[in-house]
Design a protein around this motif. Structure first.
Motif, short mmCIF file in Angstrom:
data_model
loop_
_atom_site.label_atom_id
_atom_site.label_comp_id
_atom_site.label_asym_id
_atom_site.label_seq_id
_atom_site.Cartn_x
_atom_site.Cartn_y
_atom_site.Cartn_z
N ARG A 153 5.66 3.20 17.93
CA ARG A 153 5.86 1.76 17.72
C ARG A 153 5.15 1.29 16.45
O ARG A 153 5.65 0.40 15.76
N ARG A 154 4.02 1.89 16.15
CA ARG A 154 3.32 1.53 14.90
C ARG A 154 4.15 1.92 13.69
O ARG A 154 4.18 1.19 12.68
N LEU A 155 4.86 3.03 13.78
CA LEU A 155 5.72 3.48 12.68
C LEU A 155 7.10 2.85 12.73
O LEU A 155 7.94 3.16 11.86
N MET A 178 2.19 9.50 2.16
CA MET A 178 1.76 8.90 3.43
C MET A 178 1.64 7.40 3.26
O MET A 178 0.90 6.91 2.39
N THR A 179 2.37 6.65 4.06
CA THR A 179 2.36 5.19 4.02
C THR A 179 2.02 4.65 5.41
O THR A 179 1.83 5.41 6.36
N ASP A 180 1.96 3.33 5.52
CA ASP A 180 1.68 2.73 6.83
C ASP A 180 2.86 2.83 7.77
O ASP A 180 2.76 2.49 8.94
N ARG A 181 4.00 3.31 7.27
CA ARG A 181 5.18 3.54 8.10
C ARG A 181 5.50 5.03 8.21
O ARG A 181 6.65 5.40 8.42
N GLY A 182 4.48 5.85 8.04
CA GLY A 182 4.68 7.29 8.16
C GLY A 182 4.91 7.96 6.82
O GLY A 182 4.60 7.41 5.76
#
Length: 454
Positions: free
Chosen positions: A136-138, A266-270
């Protein structure tokens, strides 16, 4: 009735000893013996090998050969490292440091593939709640992927038999255990037997099995070496310290090229693909300094432009230092000896440091000439042209030897604006390139003369 016995198994090589000792007598490693308890011998069914089929002798020409359609993962860089996608019935092992992004990458891949077929993600280390929180975070789709929290190999095989998935992820192989093996999870015996069990299962059911593997503090894969031999594909996800980029390198592949390289950010969305890694690793400052030069290395099936940097400084005391990051330190020392013997340039009273910018590791010899010219640039405090590209292998007699795929390297350099090149004579383009001044050299002295000309 037979009694259980105690054995001491080396964590590095898997050798078994009757009593504890500080050093393994098989591989000479220190403090690697682990105590395990072995139960009485059990009757086992005849082995069918890792292929999962009964042994039979056939004529090679009579064996039916079918090209199975590969399964695209949705990540072009991942597919490139795999050789074009996942092969049905294959076993893929992915390793990497803690926090590199192994589980994140596989969760992204499996949630996308679940939209087109049955996919099972088995987590032996994280709870299902943790998997759900990460998904869910991604912002990943969570309505189709089947997940389970299990470490018993027999139970996982039952799940595979019941749901018939096309892809199974086991995270990780070090926590799996077979009930018929009398040792703790993570031991040499358990890892070897579990890997063999799932390899046979993959061949029999034509299911793609992806194993997640731990690494040791030295950076190598944990477990017995035979683990790498029995699987079909072994890839390693590297995470340079302090960098948001991840490199996925193929170390073994029965269905494609080895040493293939994929680059992710690597980002905040994977993890996100980097489709043009050369542009990332060539982010050079506007004002170049001495000791910087660009080269083209060949990674698997494609060229990659990187920047080499060298720093030469007077020794402040003691012995001169030779430090290489991303390069072979032994080759650096060898090239400095060639520079002294055949060119009369001595760096015996200088410290020499070399680095590949961006955390890339170069394993081929095509960067030899660029490394030496970067060292000379720093030693003489002379800035090399920004539009200069250099590649070539240096021999011990001072010759510059040709490298593979020279034309493709030059074309890749031209796409990124390079207009001058120093290459081996064996890689001289025929016909000449209209938009690039290519200087072909056969010795290291000739390459130095070209730099002195301008």
């Amino acid at each position: 009735m037979a009694k259980a016995r105690v054995a001491y198994v080396c964590n590095d090589c898997g050798a078994e000893h009757g009593k504890w000792q500080g050093q393994c007598s098989a591989c000479s490693a220190w403090n690697t013996l682990t105590r395990i308890t072995l139960g009485p011998a059990k009757t086992v069914a005849p082995s069918t090998g890792y292929s999962g089929t009964a042994p039979a002798v056939q004529i090679l020409g009579e064996v039916e050969s079918t090209d199975s359609e590969r399964i695209a993962t949705g990540f072009g860089e991942f597919d490139r490292v795999l050789g074009g996608g996942l092969v049905p019935g294959s076993v893929v092992l992915i390793g990497g440091d803690p926090g590199a992004g192994k589980s994140t990458l596989l969760l992204q891949v499996t949630t996308a593939l679940a939209a087109g077929g049955e996919v099972l993600y088995v987590s032996g280390e994280e709870s299902l709640q943790q998997l759900a929180m990460r998904a869910r975070r991604l912002e990943l789709p969570v309505d189709r992927l089947r997940v389970a929290s299990e470490t018993r190999a027999e139970e996982i095989a039952a799940l595979i038999e019941r749901h018939r998935p096309m892809i199974v992820v086991l995270d990780s192989i070090q926590v799996m255990q077979l009930g018929s093996v009398d040792s703790v999870p993570g031991s040499i015996t358990q890892v070897r037997e579990c890997a063999g069990f799932f390899t046979r299962l993959a061949k029999q059911t034509q299911t793609v099995v992806i194993l997640v593997g731990h690494v040791t503090k030295e950076g190598s894969l944990a477990g017995p070496k035979v683990l790498e031999h029995m699987i079909d594909c072994f890839v390693m996800l590297d995470s340079p310290e302090g960098s948001r980029f991840r490199t996925l390198r193929g170390l073994k592949n029965r269905f494609g090229a080895v040493n293939e390289l994929g680059v992710f950010a690597m980002t905040d969305r994977g993890l996100r693909e980097v489709s043009n890694p050369s542009a990332i690793f060539l982010q050079r400052p506007d004002a170049l300094s001495p000791g910087s030069v660009a080269t083209v290395t060949w990674e698997g099936t494609r060229p990659l432009l990187v920047e080499l940097q060298a720093l030469v400084d007077a020794v402040q005391g003691g012995y001169p230092r030779r430090v290489a990051v991303g390069l072979d330190a032994q080759r650096l020392a060898m090239h400095l000896a060639v520079l002294h013997r055949h060119c009369g340039i001595s760096l015996a009273d200088q410290d020499v440091f070399a680095n590949v910018v961006g955390g890339v590791r170069i394993g081929e010899t095509g960067s030899d000439l660029a490394l030496i010219l970067a060292v000379l640039s720093s030693f003489r405090s002379r800035v090399l042209p920004r539009d200069l590209i250099v590649f070539g292998e240096i021999g011990l007699t001072g010759e510059v030897r040709g490298v593979a795929n020279g034309q493709e390297r030059l074309r890749e350099a031209m796409k990124h604006g390079f207009r001058r090149a120093i290459v081996p004579r064996g890689n001289r383009p025929k016909p000449a390139l209209a938009d690039m001044d290519v200087r072909a050299v056969s010795t290291l002295n000739e390459a130095i003369d070209v730099l002195n000309e301008g």
